[in-house]
Design an enzyme around this catalytic site. Structure first.
Site, PDB file in Angstrom:
ATOM      1  N   SER A 257      -6.453   9.197  -4.431  1.00  0.00           N
ATOM      2  CA  SER A 257      -6.317   9.504  -5.850  1.00  0.00           C
ATOM      3  C   SER A 257      -6.340   8.197  -6.648  1.00  0.00           C
ATOM      4  CB  SER A 257      -5.010  10.245  -6.110  1.00  0.00           C
ATOM      5  OG  SER A 257      -3.939   9.341  -5.935  1.00  0.00           O
ATOM      6  N   LYS A 258      -6.176   8.331  -7.947  1.00  0.00           N
ATOM      7  CA  LYS A 258      -6.179   7.158  -8.842  1.00  0.00           C
ATOM      8  C   LYS A 258      -5.111   6.150  -8.418  1.00  0.00           C
ATOM      9  CE  LYS A 258      -8.487   8.811 -12.835  1.00  0.00           C
ATOM     10  NZ  LYS A 258      -9.797   8.558 -12.298  1.00  0.00           N
ATOM     11  N   ARG A 259      -4.005   6.688  -7.921  1.00  0.00           N
ATOM     12  CA  ARG A 259      -2.891   5.879  -7.457  1.00  0.00           C
ATOM     13  C   ARG A 259      -3.346   4.792  -6.460  1.00  0.00           C
ATOM     14  NH1 ARG A 259       0.549   7.602  -3.685  1.00  0.00           N
ATOM     15  NH2 ARG A 259      -0.677   9.456  -3.309  1.00  0.00           N
ATOM     16  N   GLY A 261      -6.079   3.271  -6.518  1.00  0.00           N
ATOM     17  CA  GLY A 261      -7.072   2.388  -7.124  1.00  0.00           C
ATOM     18  C   GLY A 261      -8.469   2.991  -7.114  1.00  0.00           C
ATOM     19  N   GLU A 267     -16.238   5.644 -14.185  1.00  0.00           N
ATOM     20  CA  GLU A 267     -15.376   4.474 -14.430  1.00  0.00           C
ATOM     21  C   GLU A 267     -15.888   3.248 -13.670  1.00  0.00           C
ATOM     22  OE1 GLU A 267     -10.938   6.298 -15.078  1.00  0.00           O
ATOM     23  OE2 GLU A 267     -11.863   6.538 -13.121  1.00  0.00           O
TER      24      GLU A 267
END
Ligand code: GLU
Length: 493
Positions: A257-259, A261, A267
């Site tokens: 996930s975004k967590r 990185g 993006e």
């Protein structure tokens, strides 16, 4: 080429439920590479039958991500093809007809339980210590009764009749034989009350109608495969071959996930990664060339890609490695190529005012200076901004070892004088600037780092910059003098 490697047709079938993430693009990349390797076709199909989960703009972003990574498809919603349409919401009639056919053949049936009734049923199952799946409530009710119920306006779905016992097995081309107990699969919905199919039905029908030969998809779909095979069986059609790609985890071994990185492809595009580098990195997520050489261009990847190289255990996303690979790609570019790319990147990623200040002709000299220092394009502007826009250093940045401000004033005045002399002598080569400053530093008995640090801070307005002497040469001695004077004035006031 073996018989089953002829007429390869594979597909990337994303659901437009958000921006395309790494896992999705990995699936796209492997399908694309497989098609290219065997001169087959790569198809884009949008699986948008779950309208509740659909996110606006995501189809556009999926297509943009594929284009950016140059994963060109042969058939797809925006380019058409013989077996379209390639957007499932435009194919609802096909699914409805097939669902009805499955009812006719006794392999599916309608059910009119409302969502509330269903959740009550699940609660009852759980409290009786049973699995919370559907309990077959309408399995043996008559079609007439259910049709009547539907006419009266009860939300009616169509469910597949799953055998109550027995096994369903298939051969995953990488993992081998996989067996599933049918008793653990409930009579799942194939057509929802809104008349749209579920993923299972639409996916199977389209893979068949679009003549898909191999399904390469994420491991998270393994448990759906026996359901799909049952539909193939009931429809008496031959299923494609299946290969499930390993999950992608973050370093802590949890779902990526975004967590961790990880960013969406859009993006990444904006953050200055090179598509070729990202493609190289994604290729290594769950597949290995089985050699130490991990840097490979797309042609080499296509050449080497095979199912044996796929791993079975989850792959771990490593943002540092991605950034390292990007750095390798940047360093291997020709200066002129990097210059053009940087200019384009700056155009879309700086403000109008900042971009207007950039003198393109200077980039030719600047790019070689920074090429070795950057790992992505977004690091460029902060490093080179000072060439075009002067930002005054703060008073705290006007330091030189333990010298007090009046001593620093003398040091700066001295540098200004030296630079004035160089302007008069019309020699502004960086070698000369270096000679002069080193000599001066020796005379003053300062630490070279402190001395040059002070000059750098004044000239660039920043504590980090490309090599100082070259930077001063590119900036021009006159501009450097004017900036040193501004800092000197600042100290005096
Ligand atoms: N629509 C599914 C997804 O979003 C496709 C899964 C498959 O490839 O069968 O990933």
């Amino acid at each position: 080429m073996s018989e089953n490697m002829k007429n390869i047709r594979v597909r990337f079938a994303p659901s437009p439920t958000g921006d395309p993430h790494l896992g999705a693009m990995r699936t796209a990349l492997f399908n694309w590479a497989f098609a290219k390797k065997y001169k087959g076709k790569f198809i884009l199909r949008i699986e948008d039958t779950d309208k509740k989960r659909q996110v606006k703009g995501s189809i556009k972003n999926i297509i943009e991500g594929l284009k950016w990574l140059e994963l060109d498809y042969d058939e797809g919603p925006d380019i058409g093809g013989d077996l379209g349409p390639y957007t499932q919401s435009e194919r609802s009639e096909i699914y409805l007809n097939t669902a009805n056919k499955l009812i006719d053949s006794g392999n599916a049936y309608m059910c009119d339980l409302t969502p509330e009734e269903l959740s009550k049923m699940r609660e009852r199952q759980i409290s009786a210590g049973k699995a919370p799946g559907y309990n077959g409530y309408s399995r043996n009710r008559s079609r007439e009764e259910l049709e009547e119920s539907k006419r009266k306006g009860k939300p009616t779905v169509i469910r597949l009749k799953v055998p109550l016992s027995g096994q369903m097995e298939f051969q995953d081309l990488r993992r081998g034989i996989m067996k599933f107990d049918l008793s653990k699969i409930d009579d799942f919905v194939i057509l929802k009350a809104d008349g749209l199919p579920t993923y299972h039905l639409a996916n199977v029908i389209d893979d068949h109608k679009m003549k898909i030969s191999h399904v390469l998809r994420g491991e998270e779909w393994i448990s759906s495969t026996p359901k799909h095979l049952l539909i193939y069986k009931y429809l008496d059609i031959t299923p494609p071959d299946f290969i499930h790609l390993p999950l992608i985890f973050g370093k802590d071994k949890t779902k990526l996930s975004k967590r961790h990185g990880a960013k969406s492809i859009i993006e990444y595009k904006e953050s200055g990664l090179l598509p070729s580098a990202l493609k190289n990195y994604i290729a290594l997520l769950g597949w290995s060339p089985r050699s130490d050489e991990e840097i490979m261009n797309q042609h080499q990847f296509i050449e080497m890609f095979d199912f044996e190289g796929l791993s079975i255990s989850p792959s771990i996303f490593d943002p540092e490695k991605l950034s390292w690979i990007n750095g390798v790609y940047i360093r291997s570019m020709k200066d002129s190529e990097l210059e053009d790319l940087s200019y384009k990147y700056l155009q879309s990623n700086t403000s109008k005012k900042e971009f207007a200040a950039i003198d393109k002709s200077k980039l030719t000299d600047i790019i070689p200076l920074i090429k070795e220092r950057i790992k992505s394009l977004d690091e460029i502007f902060p490093l080179i901004k000072f060439f075009f826009i002067h930002e005054m250093p703060s008073i705290e940045m006007l330091k030189c070892g333990n010298k007090d401000s009046s001593e620093i004033e003398v040091i700066l005045q001295d540098v200004i004088n030296e630079f004035e002399n160089l302007v008069h002598s019309k020699d502004s080569r960086h070698q000369i600037i270096e000679q002069v400053l080193r000599k001066k530093n020796e005379e003053l008995g300062l630490k070279l780092r402190d001395y040059l640090g002070l000059i750098r801070n004044c000239v660039t307005g920043s504590t980090i910059s490309p090599p100082l002497f070259e930077s001063i040469e590119i900036l021009g001695l006159k501009e450097a003098i004017s900036r040193l004077n501004l800092s000197l004035d600042n100290l005096k006031n």
